[in-house]
Write a protein that holds these residues in place. Structure first.
Motif, PDB file in Angstrom:
ATOM      1  N   THR A 162       0.802  -1.220   0.000  1.00  0.00           N
ATOM      2  CA  THR A 162       0.000   0.000   0.000  1.00  0.00           C
ATOM      3  C   THR A 162       0.840   1.277   0.000  1.00  0.00           C
ATOM      4  OG1 THR A 162      -0.147  -0.114   2.423  1.00  0.00           O
ATOM      5  CG2 THR A 162      -1.929  -1.137   1.172  1.00  0.00           C
ATOM      6  N   GLU A 163       2.138   1.152  -0.163  1.00  0.00           N
ATOM      7  CA  GLU A 163       3.039   2.301  -0.096  1.00  0.00           C
ATOM      8  C   GLU A 163       3.474   2.725  -1.490  1.00  0.00           C
ATOM      9  OE1 GLU A 163       6.624   3.410   2.913  1.00  0.00           O
ATOM     10  OE2 GLU A 163       6.858   1.524   1.830  1.00  0.00           O
ATOM     11  N   ASP A 164       3.319   4.001  -1.814  1.00  0.00           N
ATOM     12  CA  ASP A 164       3.805   4.520  -3.093  1.00  0.00           C
ATOM     13  C   ASP A 164       5.335   4.472  -3.117  1.00  0.00           C
ATOM     14  OD1 ASP A 164       1.225   5.097  -3.869  1.00  0.00           O
ATOM     15  OD2 ASP A 164       1.335   7.220  -3.378  1.00  0.00           O
ATOM     16  N   TYR A 165       5.884   4.152  -4.304  1.00  0.00           N
ATOM     17  CA  TYR A 165       7.340   4.143  -4.450  1.00  0.00           C
ATOM     18  C   TYR A 165       7.695   4.520  -5.893  1.00  0.00           C
ATOM     19  CZ  TYR A 165      12.140   2.561  -3.267  1.00  0.00           C
ATOM     20  OH  TYR A 165      13.499   2.496  -3.011  1.00  0.00           O
ATOM     21  N   PRO A 166       7.391   5.756  -6.278  1.00  0.00           N
ATOM     22  CA  PRO A 166       7.769   6.194  -7.630  1.00  0.00           C
ATOM     23  C   PRO A 166       9.261   6.513  -7.699  1.00  0.00           C
ATOM     24  CG  PRO A 166       6.787   8.010  -6.449  1.00  0.00           C
ATOM     25  CD  PRO A 166       6.712   6.813  -5.522  1.00  0.00           C
ATOM     26  N   THR A 167       9.779   6.578  -8.898  1.00  0.00           N
ATOM     27  CA  THR A 167      11.181   6.937  -9.115  1.00  0.00           C
ATOM     28  C   THR A 167      11.261   7.946 -10.266  1.00  0.00           C
ATOM     29  OG1 THR A 167      11.406   4.980 -10.530  1.00  0.00           O
ATOM     30  CG2 THR A 167      12.185   4.787  -8.258  1.00  0.00           C
ATOM     31  N   PRO A 168      12.316   8.758 -10.304  1.00  0.00           N
ATOM     32  CA  PRO A 168      12.430   9.788 -11.347  1.00  0.00           C
ATOM     33  C   PRO A 168      12.918   9.216 -12.682  1.00  0.00           C
ATOM     34  CG  PRO A 168      14.291   9.927  -9.849  1.00  0.00           C
ATOM     35  CD  PRO A 168      13.394   8.859  -9.300  1.00  0.00           C
ATOM     36  N   MET A 169      11.991   8.788 -13.506  1.00  0.00           N
ATOM     37  CA  MET A 169      12.332   8.166 -14.783  1.00  0.00           C
ATOM     38  C   MET A 169      12.513   9.179 -15.911  1.00  0.00           C
ATOM     39  SD  MET A 169      12.335   5.055 -13.733  1.00  0.00           S
ATOM     40  CE  MET A 169      12.748   4.361 -15.322  1.00  0.00           C
ATOM     41  N   GLU A 170      12.054  10.413 -15.721  1.00  0.00           N
ATOM     42  CA  GLU A 170      12.020  11.377 -16.824  1.00  0.00           C
ATOM     43  C   GLU A 170      13.383  11.622 -17.475  1.00  0.00           C
ATOM     44  OE1 GLU A 170      10.663  11.801 -13.880  1.00  0.00           O
ATOM     45  OE2 GLU A 170       8.517  11.737 -14.330  1.00  0.00           O
ATOM     46  N   PRO A 171      14.491  11.765 -16.699  1.00  0.00           N
ATOM     47  CA  PRO A 171      15.784  11.982 -17.370  1.00  0.00           C
ATOM     48  C   PRO A 171      16.172  10.831 -18.301  1.00  0.00           C
ATOM     49  CG  PRO A 171      15.926  12.607 -15.060  1.00  0.00           C
ATOM     50  CD  PRO A 171      14.607  11.917 -15.230  1.00  0.00           C
ATOM     51  N   THR A 172      15.823   9.614 -17.919  1.00  0.00           N
ATOM     52  CA  THR A 172      16.128   8.457 -18.773  1.00  0.00           C
ATOM     53  C   THR A 172      15.340   8.533 -20.065  1.00  0.00           C
ATOM     54  OG1 THR A 172      16.542   7.095 -16.820  1.00  0.00           O
ATOM     55  CG2 THR A 172      16.120   5.936 -18.888  1.00  0.00           C
ATOM     56  N   PHE A 173      14.035   8.787 -19.965  1.00  0.00           N
ATOM     57  CA  PHE A 173      13.202   8.838 -21.160  1.00  0.00           C
ATOM     58  C   PHE A 173      13.550  10.056 -22.024  1.00  0.00           C
ATOM     59  CE2 PHE A 173       9.819   6.717 -18.300  1.00  0.00           C
ATOM     60  CZ  PHE A 173      10.444   5.489 -18.450  1.00  0.00           C
ATOM     61  N   ALA A 174      13.949  11.156 -21.388  1.00  0.00           N
ATOM     62  CA  ALA A 174      14.329  12.348 -22.153  1.00  0.00           C
ATOM     63  C   ALA A 174      15.559  12.079 -23.016  1.00  0.00           C
ATOM     64  CB  ALA A 174      14.607  13.516 -21.208  1.00  0.00           C
ATOM     65  N   LEU A 175      16.481  11.281 -22.507  1.00  0.00           N
ATOM     66  CA  LEU A 175      17.697  10.976 -23.266  1.00  0.00           C
ATOM     67  C   LEU A 175      17.492   9.835 -24.249  1.00  0.00           C
ATOM     68  CD1 LEU A 175      20.765  11.369 -23.735  1.00  0.00           C
ATOM     69  CD2 LEU A 175      21.145   9.675 -21.919  1.00  0.00           C
ATOM     70  N   LEU A 176      16.836   8.750 -23.791  1.00  0.00           N
ATOM     71  CA  LEU A 176      16.783   7.517 -24.570  1.00  0.00           C
ATOM     72  C   LEU A 176      15.470   7.294 -25.308  1.00  0.00           C
ATOM     73  CD1 LEU A 176      18.415   5.074 -21.989  1.00  0.00           C
ATOM     74  CD2 LEU A 176      19.539   6.454 -23.750  1.00  0.00           C
ATOM     75  N   GLY A 177      14.456   8.109 -24.996  1.00  0.00           N
ATOM     76  CA  GLY A 177      13.150   7.858 -25.582  1.00  0.00           C
ATOM     77  C   GLY A 177      12.339   6.941 -24.690  1.00  0.00           C
ATOM     78  N   PRO A 178      11.078   6.674 -25.064  1.00  0.00           N
ATOM     79  CA  PRO A 178      10.199   5.839 -24.227  1.00  0.00           C
ATOM     80  C   PRO A 178      10.688   4.397 -24.185  1.00  0.00           C
ATOM     81  CG  PRO A 178       9.173   6.272 -26.350  1.00  0.00           C
ATOM     82  CD  PRO A 178      10.405   7.134 -26.289  1.00  0.00           C
ATOM     83  N   PRO A 179      10.211   3.611 -23.211  1.00  0.00           N
ATOM     84  CA  PRO A 179      10.616   2.205 -23.131  1.00  0.00           C
ATOM     85  C   PRO A 179      10.327   1.452 -24.424  1.00  0.00           C
ATOM     86  CG  PRO A 179       9.462   2.854 -21.138  1.00  0.00           C
ATOM     87  CD  PRO A 179       9.318   4.006 -22.096  1.00  0.00           C
ATOM     88  N   HIS A 180      11.166   0.498 -24.723  1.00  0.00           N
ATOM     89  CA  HIS A 180      11.084  -0.270 -25.972  1.00  0.00           C
ATOM     90  C   HIS A 180       9.843  -1.163 -26.008  1.00  0.00           C
ATOM     91  CE1 HIS A 180      13.113  -1.858 -29.585  1.00  0.00           C
ATOM     92  NE2 HIS A 180      12.622  -3.026 -29.246  1.00  0.00           N
ATOM     93  N   PHE A 181       9.504  -1.762 -24.861  1.00  0.00           N
ATOM     94  CA  PHE A 181       8.399  -2.718 -24.792  1.00  0.00           C
ATOM     95  C   PHE A 181       7.265  -2.160 -23.932  1.00  0.00           C
ATOM     96  CE2 PHE A 181      12.284  -5.241 -25.315  1.00  0.00           C
ATOM     97  CZ  PHE A 181      11.966  -6.011 -26.429  1.00  0.00           C
ATOM     98  N   SER A 182       6.028  -2.407 -24.342  1.00  0.00           N
ATOM     99  CA  SER A 182       4.865  -2.028 -23.553  1.00  0.00           C
ATOM    100  C   SER A 182       4.643  -3.033 -22.432  1.00  0.00           C
ATOM    101  CB  SER A 182       3.619  -1.972 -24.432  1.00  0.00           C
ATOM    102  OG  SER A 182       3.267  -3.286 -24.865  1.00  0.00           O
ATOM    103  N   LEU A 183       3.774  -2.687 -21.492  1.00  0.00           N
ATOM    104  CA  LEU A 183       3.418  -3.615 -20.418  1.00  0.00           C
ATOM    105  C   LEU A 183       2.858  -4.898 -20.993  1.00  0.00           C
ATOM    106  CD1 LEU A 183       2.930  -4.342 -17.424  1.00  0.00           C
ATOM    107  CD2 LEU A 183       0.757  -3.097 -17.570  1.00  0.00           C
ATOM    108  N   ALA A 184       1.965  -4.785 -21.952  1.00  0.00           N
ATOM    109  CA  ALA A 184       1.350  -5.979 -22.544  1.00  0.00           C
ATOM    110  C   ALA A 184       2.399  -6.861 -23.218  1.00  0.00           C
ATOM    111  CB  ALA A 184       0.276  -5.565 -23.546  1.00  0.00           C
ATOM    112  N   GLU A 185       3.344  -6.255 -23.913  1.00  0.00           N
ATOM    113  CA  GLU A 185       4.393  -7.034 -24.575  1.00  0.00           C
ATOM    114  C   GLU A 185       5.282  -7.724 -23.553  1.00  0.00           C
ATOM    115  OE1 GLU A 185       5.092  -4.531 -28.713  1.00  0.00           O
ATOM    116  OE2 GLU A 185       5.951  -3.766 -26.837  1.00  0.00           O
ATOM    117  N   GLY A 186       5.599  -7.015 -22.462  1.00  0.00           N
ATOM    118  CA  GLY A 186       6.420  -7.629 -21.429  1.00  0.00           C
ATOM    119  C   GLY A 186       5.721  -8.801 -20.764  1.00  0.00           C
ATOM    120  N   ILE A 187       4.435  -8.643 -20.471  1.00  0.00           N
ATOM    121  CA  ILE A 187       3.682  -9.739 -19.852  1.00  0.00           C
ATOM    122  C   ILE A 187       3.614 -10.929 -20.794  1.00  0.00           C
ATOM    123  CG2 ILE A 187       1.374 -10.446 -19.084  1.00  0.00           C
ATOM    124  CD1 ILE A 187       1.043  -7.661 -17.874  1.00  0.00           C
TER     125      ILE A 187
END
Length: 340
Positions: free
Chosen positions: A295-320
Protein backbone atom coordinates in the motif's frame (compact mmCIF):
# COMPACT_ATOMS: atom_id res chain seq x y z
CA UNK A 1 9.96 16.70 -34.19
CA UNK A 2 11.43 14.64 -31.33
CA UNK A 3 14.90 13.24 -31.80
CA UNK A 4 15.10 9.55 -32.76
CA UNK A 5 15.81 7.21 -29.82
CA UNK A 6 19.46 6.60 -29.04
CA UNK A 7 20.61 3.21 -30.26
CA UNK A 8 23.23 0.82 -28.83
CA UNK A 9 26.71 1.22 -30.30
CA UNK A 10 28.09 -0.84 -33.15
CA UNK A 11 29.43 -3.92 -31.38
CA UNK A 12 31.39 -5.21 -34.36
CA UNK A 13 34.74 -6.46 -33.07
CA UNK A 14 34.08 -5.07 -29.60
CA UNK A 15 34.75 -6.99 -26.40
CA UNK A 16 31.88 -6.73 -23.93
CA UNK A 17 32.34 -7.76 -20.31
CA UNK A 18 29.25 -8.58 -18.26
CA UNK A 19 29.75 -9.33 -14.59
CA UNK A 20 26.93 -11.34 -13.08
CA UNK A 21 25.79 -12.49 -16.53
CA UNK A 22 24.33 -15.70 -15.11
CA UNK A 23 21.83 -13.79 -12.96
CA UNK A 24 18.35 -12.57 -13.79
CA UNK A 25 19.12 -9.33 -15.63
CA UNK A 26 22.44 -10.71 -16.85
CA UNK A 27 20.88 -13.71 -18.57
CA UNK A 28 18.44 -11.47 -20.44
CA UNK A 29 21.30 -9.14 -21.35
CA UNK A 30 23.47 -11.97 -22.69
CA UNK A 31 20.57 -13.37 -24.73
CA UNK A 32 20.12 -9.91 -26.26
CA UNK A 33 23.85 -9.54 -26.94
CA UNK A 34 23.93 -12.95 -28.62
CA UNK A 35 22.51 -11.26 -31.72
CA UNK A 36 25.35 -8.71 -31.81
CA UNK A 37 28.74 -9.15 -33.51
CA UNK A 38 30.58 -8.77 -30.21
CA UNK A 39 32.99 -10.89 -28.19
CA UNK A 40 31.33 -11.55 -24.83
CA UNK A 41 32.75 -12.55 -21.46
CA UNK A 42 30.49 -13.34 -18.51
CA UNK A 43 32.21 -13.25 -15.11
CA UNK A 44 30.03 -15.08 -12.61
CA UNK A 45 30.36 -17.65 -9.85
CA UNK A 46 27.59 -19.73 -11.40
CA UNK A 47 27.15 -21.01 -14.96
CA UNK A 48 24.37 -19.42 -17.01
CA UNK A 49 20.92 -21.06 -16.87
CA UNK A 50 20.81 -21.23 -20.68
CA UNK A 51 23.22 -23.81 -22.12
CA UNK A 52 23.82 -21.77 -25.28
CA UNK A 53 25.41 -19.03 -23.17
CA UNK A 54 27.96 -21.37 -21.60
CA UNK A 55 30.75 -20.58 -24.06
CA UNK A 56 31.10 -17.02 -22.78
CA UNK A 57 31.15 -17.94 -19.08
CA UNK A 58 34.23 -17.62 -16.88
CA UNK A 59 33.91 -18.67 -13.23
CA UNK A 60 35.03 -15.77 -11.08
CA UNK A 61 34.32 -14.45 -7.59
CA UNK A 62 34.55 -10.67 -7.77
CA UNK A 63 35.39 -10.49 -4.06
CA UNK A 64 38.70 -12.15 -5.04
CA UNK A 65 40.70 -9.09 -6.05
CA UNK A 66 43.53 -10.93 -7.83
CA UNK A 67 41.26 -13.24 -9.81
CA UNK A 68 39.05 -10.34 -10.85
CA UNK A 69 42.02 -8.31 -12.04
CA UNK A 70 43.44 -11.24 -14.03
CA UNK A 71 40.14 -11.90 -15.76
CA UNK A 72 39.37 -8.29 -16.66
CA UNK A 73 42.86 -7.16 -17.66
CA UNK A 74 43.33 -10.37 -19.64
CA UNK A 75 40.09 -9.85 -21.57
CA UNK A 76 40.74 -6.13 -22.19
CA UNK A 77 37.07 -5.17 -22.64
CA UNK A 78 35.80 -2.13 -24.48
CA UNK A 79 32.43 -2.08 -22.72
CA UNK A 80 31.72 -3.20 -19.16
CA UNK A 81 28.28 -3.79 -17.69
CA UNK A 82 28.78 -4.54 -14.01
CA UNK A 83 25.73 -6.40 -12.69
CA UNK A 84 27.31 -8.89 -10.29
CA UNK A 85 26.33 -8.73 -6.65
CA UNK A 86 24.01 -10.00 -3.98
CA UNK A 87 20.42 -8.87 -4.56
CA UNK A 88 18.31 -10.57 -1.88
CA UNK A 89 17.05 -8.85 1.27
CA UNK A 90 18.12 -11.59 3.69
CA UNK A 91 21.44 -10.14 4.80
CA UNK A 92 21.69 -8.91 8.38
CA UNK A 93 24.74 -6.66 8.13
CA UNK A 94 26.59 -4.72 5.46
CA UNK A 95 29.34 -7.36 5.57
CA UNK A 96 26.84 -9.85 4.13
CA UNK A 97 26.88 -7.80 0.93
CA UNK A 98 30.61 -7.86 0.31
CA UNK A 99 30.01 -8.64 -3.38
CA UNK A 100 28.29 -5.26 -3.70
CA UNK A 101 30.91 -3.29 -1.80
CA UNK A 102 34.37 -4.86 -1.99
CA UNK A 103 33.40 -6.77 -5.15
CA UNK A 104 32.36 -3.63 -7.01
CA UNK A 105 35.53 -1.87 -5.90
CA UNK A 106 37.60 -4.79 -7.24
CA UNK A 107 35.83 -4.60 -10.61
CA UNK A 108 36.38 -0.84 -10.91
CA UNK A 109 40.03 -1.12 -9.85
CA UNK A 110 40.62 -3.89 -12.40
CA UNK A 111 39.03 -1.77 -15.11
CA UNK A 112 41.29 1.13 -14.14
CA UNK A 113 44.23 -1.20 -14.77
CA UNK A 114 43.01 -1.87 -18.30
CA UNK A 115 43.61 0.76 -20.98
CA UNK A 116 40.89 -0.61 -23.27
CA UNK A 117 37.73 0.57 -21.47
CA UNK A 118 35.49 2.90 -23.47
CA UNK A 119 32.30 2.76 -21.38
CA UNK A 120 31.48 1.40 -17.93
CA UNK A 121 28.06 0.95 -16.33
CA UNK A 122 27.61 0.19 -12.64
CA UNK A 123 24.30 -1.42 -11.71
CA UNK A 124 22.93 0.00 -8.48
CA UNK A 125 19.30 -0.08 -7.24
CA UNK A 126 16.30 2.15 -6.64
CA UNK A 127 16.74 1.09 -2.99
CA UNK A 128 19.53 3.64 -2.51
CA UNK A 129 16.67 6.09 -1.97
CA UNK A 130 13.64 4.63 -0.26
CA UNK A 131 9.93 5.45 -0.58
CA UNK A 132 8.90 9.03 0.02
CA UNK A 133 10.26 12.17 -1.61
CA UNK A 134 12.09 11.72 -4.89
CA UNK A 135 15.88 12.12 -4.61
CA UNK A 136 16.97 15.75 -4.95
CA UNK A 137 20.19 14.78 -6.74
CA UNK A 138 22.25 11.79 -7.85
CA UNK A 139 23.91 11.72 -4.43
CA UNK A 140 20.81 12.20 -2.30
CA UNK A 141 20.75 8.87 -0.47
CA UNK A 142 18.12 7.45 1.90
CA UNK A 143 18.89 3.73 1.66
CA UNK A 144 16.01 1.30 1.96
CA UNK A 145 17.23 -2.01 3.53
CA UNK A 146 20.82 -3.10 4.09
CA UNK A 147 20.93 -4.17 0.46
CA UNK A 148 20.19 -0.57 -0.53
CA UNK A 149 22.92 0.61 1.82
CA UNK A 150 25.42 -1.69 0.12
CA UNK A 151 24.58 -0.13 -3.24
CA UNK A 152 25.13 3.34 -1.78
CA UNK A 153 28.64 2.17 -0.84
CA UNK A 154 29.22 0.93 -4.40
CA UNK A 155 28.09 4.24 -5.92
CA UNK A 156 30.25 6.27 -3.55
CA UNK A 157 33.29 4.06 -4.23
CA UNK A 158 32.92 4.59 -7.98
CA UNK A 159 32.71 8.35 -7.57
CA UNK A 160 35.70 8.38 -5.24
CA UNK A 161 37.83 6.27 -7.57
CA UNK A 162 36.63 8.31 -10.59
CA UNK A 163 38.34 6.09 -13.20
CA UNK A 164 39.64 7.64 -16.38
CA UNK A 165 36.90 6.38 -18.69
CA UNK A 166 33.26 7.26 -19.32
CA UNK A 167 31.08 5.77 -16.59
CA UNK A 168 27.42 5.83 -15.65
CA UNK A 169 25.24 4.33 -12.95
CA UNK A 170 21.91 2.64 -13.57
CA UNK A 171 19.32 2.11 -10.87
CA UNK A 172 16.88 -0.59 -11.97
CA UNK A 173 13.45 -0.33 -10.40
CA UNK A 174 11.40 -3.41 -9.43
CA UNK A 175 12.50 -5.66 -12.29
CA UNK A 176 10.35 -8.53 -13.60
CA UNK A 177 10.43 -10.89 -16.55
CA UNK A 178 11.82 -14.21 -17.73
CA UNK A 179 14.34 -15.92 -15.43
CA UNK A 180 13.23 -13.99 -12.35
CA UNK A 181 14.70 -15.95 -9.40
CA UNK A 182 11.77 -15.59 -6.98
CA UNK A 183 8.51 -14.50 -8.60
CA UNK A 184 7.64 -17.94 -10.06
CA UNK A 185 7.77 -19.46 -6.55
CA UNK A 186 6.27 -16.44 -4.83
CA UNK A 187 4.10 -13.77 -6.45
CA UNK A 188 3.17 -15.52 -9.71
CA UNK A 189 2.43 -18.77 -7.85
CA UNK A 190 0.12 -16.93 -5.44
CA UNK A 191 -1.66 -15.26 -8.37
CA UNK A 192 -1.93 -18.56 -10.25
CA UNK A 193 -3.58 -20.25 -7.28
CA UNK A 194 -6.00 -17.38 -6.76
CA UNK A 195 -4.71 -16.50 -3.29
CA UNK A 196 -3.72 -12.91 -4.01
CA UNK A 197 -6.01 -10.18 -2.67
CA UNK A 198 -5.55 -6.49 -3.37
CA UNK A 199 -6.41 -3.54 -1.12
CA UNK A 200 -9.61 -1.92 -2.36
CA UNK A 201 -10.09 1.80 -2.78
CA UNK A 202 -6.44 2.80 -2.72
CA UNK A 203 -4.34 3.77 -5.72
CA UNK A 204 -0.74 2.67 -5.18
CA UNK A 205 1.91 4.11 -7.52
CA UNK A 206 4.96 1.95 -8.14
CA UNK A 207 7.99 1.86 -10.40
CA UNK A 208 8.28 -1.48 -12.18
CA UNK A 209 10.72 -2.51 -14.87
CA UNK A 210 10.26 -5.12 -17.53
CA UNK A 211 13.69 -6.69 -17.86
CA UNK A 212 13.69 -6.27 -21.64
CA UNK A 213 13.41 -2.51 -21.19
CA UNK A 214 16.21 -2.49 -18.62
CA UNK A 215 18.46 -4.32 -21.09
CA UNK A 216 17.63 -2.01 -24.01
CA UNK A 217 18.15 1.10 -21.89
CA UNK A 218 21.50 -0.11 -20.57
CA UNK A 219 22.75 -0.89 -24.08
CA UNK A 220 21.48 2.45 -25.39
CA UNK A 221 23.46 4.26 -22.68
CA UNK A 222 26.59 2.67 -24.15
CA UNK A 223 25.77 4.38 -27.44
CA UNK A 224 24.78 7.77 -26.03
CA UNK A 225 27.08 10.81 -26.47
CA UNK A 226 29.74 10.68 -23.74
CA UNK A 227 28.92 14.08 -22.27
CA UNK A 228 25.26 13.06 -21.83
CA UNK A 229 26.08 10.07 -19.60
CA UNK A 230 29.43 10.75 -17.94
CA UNK A 231 29.18 10.50 -14.12
CA UNK A 232 25.39 10.46 -14.33
CA UNK A 233 22.72 8.26 -12.72
CA UNK A 234 19.81 6.83 -14.70
CA UNK A 235 16.83 4.99 -13.30
CA UNK A 236 15.96 2.24 -15.78
CA UNK A 237 12.61 0.58 -16.28
CA UNK A 238 9.05 1.61 -17.06
CA UNK A 239 7.08 4.76 -16.20
CA UNK A 240 5.67 4.71 -12.65
CA UNK A 241 2.10 3.46 -12.70
CA UNK A 242 -0.71 2.05 -10.64
CA UNK A 243 0.24 -1.25 -9.00
CA UNK A 244 -3.19 -2.72 -9.73
CA UNK A 245 -2.66 -2.38 -13.48
CA UNK A 246 0.47 -4.54 -13.31
CA UNK A 247 -1.12 -7.06 -10.94
CA UNK A 248 -4.29 -7.34 -13.00
CA UNK A 249 -2.26 -7.81 -16.16
CA UNK A 250 -0.60 -10.90 -14.75
CA UNK A 251 -3.78 -12.14 -13.05
CA UNK A 252 -5.60 -12.10 -16.39
CA UNK A 253 -2.67 -13.85 -18.08
CA UNK A 254 -2.39 -16.52 -15.37
CA UNK A 255 -6.03 -17.15 -14.47
CA UNK A 256 -8.22 -15.30 -16.95
CA UNK A 257 -9.63 -13.18 -14.10
CA UNK A 258 -8.77 -9.93 -12.39
CA UNK A 259 -7.62 -10.02 -8.77
CA UNK A 260 -10.02 -9.87 -5.86
CA UNK A 261 -10.15 -6.61 -3.95
CA UNK A 262 -10.65 -6.51 -0.17
CA UNK A 263 -11.19 -3.50 2.13
CA UNK A 264 -7.98 -2.31 3.73
CA UNK A 265 -9.41 -2.77 7.24
CA UNK A 266 -9.90 -6.49 6.57
CA UNK A 267 -6.34 -6.82 5.28
CA UNK A 268 -5.01 -5.04 8.34
CA UNK A 269 -6.73 -7.58 10.59
CA UNK A 270 -5.35 -10.47 8.53
CA UNK A 271 -1.88 -8.90 8.66
CA UNK A 272 -1.98 -8.69 12.47
CA UNK A 273 -2.78 -12.39 12.64
CA UNK A 274 0.04 -12.96 10.17
CA UNK A 275 2.46 -11.12 12.44
CA UNK A 276 1.64 -13.63 15.18
CA UNK A 277 2.00 -16.59 12.81
CA UNK A 278 5.35 -15.34 11.59
CA UNK A 279 6.60 -14.93 15.16
CA UNK A 280 5.54 -18.49 16.04
CA UNK A 281 6.00 -20.39 12.78
CA UNK A 282 8.51 -18.22 10.97
CA UNK A 283 6.21 -17.53 8.00
CA UNK A 284 2.77 -16.18 7.14
CA UNK A 285 0.86 -15.33 3.94
CA UNK A 286 0.41 -11.70 4.94
CA UNK A 287 2.11 -9.59 7.60
CA UNK A 288 2.00 -5.91 8.50
CA UNK A 289 5.30 -5.28 6.71
CA UNK A 290 4.02 -6.94 3.52
CA UNK A 291 0.78 -5.02 3.70
CA UNK A 292 2.70 -1.78 4.12
CA UNK A 293 4.72 -2.69 1.05
CA UNK A 294 1.51 -3.38 -0.89
CA UNK A 295 0.00 0.00 0.00
CA UNK A 296 3.04 2.30 -0.10
CA UNK A 297 3.81 4.52 -3.09
CA UNK A 298 7.34 4.14 -4.45
CA UNK A 299 7.77 6.19 -7.63
CA UNK A 300 11.18 6.94 -9.11
CA UNK A 301 12.43 9.79 -11.35
CA UNK A 302 12.33 8.17 -14.78
CA UNK A 303 12.02 11.38 -16.82
CA UNK A 304 15.78 11.98 -17.37
CA UNK A 305 16.13 8.46 -18.77
CA UNK A 306 13.20 8.84 -21.16
CA UNK A 307 14.33 12.35 -22.15
CA UNK A 308 17.70 10.98 -23.27
CA UNK A 309 16.78 7.52 -24.57
CA UNK A 310 13.15 7.86 -25.58
CA UNK A 311 10.20 5.84 -24.23
CA UNK A 312 10.62 2.21 -23.13
CA UNK A 313 11.08 -0.27 -25.97
CA UNK A 314 8.40 -2.72 -24.79
CA UNK A 315 4.87 -2.03 -23.55
CA UNK A 316 3.42 -3.62 -20.42
CA UNK A 317 1.35 -5.98 -22.54
CA UNK A 318 4.39 -7.03 -24.57
CA UNK A 319 6.42 -7.63 -21.43
CA UNK A 320 3.68 -9.74 -19.85
CA UNK A 321 3.29 -11.78 -23.05
CA UNK A 322 7.04 -12.48 -23.24
CA UNK A 323 7.17 -13.38 -19.55
CA UNK A 324 4.21 -15.72 -19.89
CA UNK A 325 5.90 -17.49 -22.81
CA UNK A 326 8.80 -18.26 -20.47
CA UNK A 327 6.57 -19.16 -17.52
CA UNK A 328 4.75 -21.75 -19.63
CA UNK A 329 8.07 -23.62 -19.97
CA UNK A 330 7.90 -24.26 -16.20
CA UNK A 331 5.79 -27.26 -15.09
CA UNK A 332 3.57 -25.34 -12.68
CA UNK A 333 2.56 -22.79 -15.33
CA UNK A 334 2.45 -25.05 -18.39
CA UNK A 335 -1.36 -24.94 -18.51
CA UNK A 336 -1.70 -21.18 -18.02
CA UNK A 337 -4.25 -19.61 -20.40
CA UNK A 338 -2.92 -18.71 -23.82
CA UNK A 339 -3.18 -15.10 -24.95
CA UNK A 340 -6.07 -14.31 -27.25
Amino acid sequence: MPSPPIQPPDFTGKRVLVTGGSGFIGTNLLLRLASEPAIILNLDLKPPPVAALGASWCACDITDEAATRRAIVGFAPHYVLHLAGRTDMLGKTLADYAANTAGSRNVVEACRASSSIERFILTSSQFVCGPGALPASDVDFRPHTIYGESKVVAERELRALDPGFVWSIIRPTNVWGAFHPRYPQEFWRVLRRGFYIHPAGRQVIRSYAYVGNVVEQALALLGAPPDSVQRRVFYVGDPPGELLEWVDGFALALTGRRVRKVPIAVLQAIALMGDFMEAVLGRAPLTSSRLRSMTEDYPTPMEPTFALLGPPHFSLAEGIAATMAWLRTLPEFADAPQSR
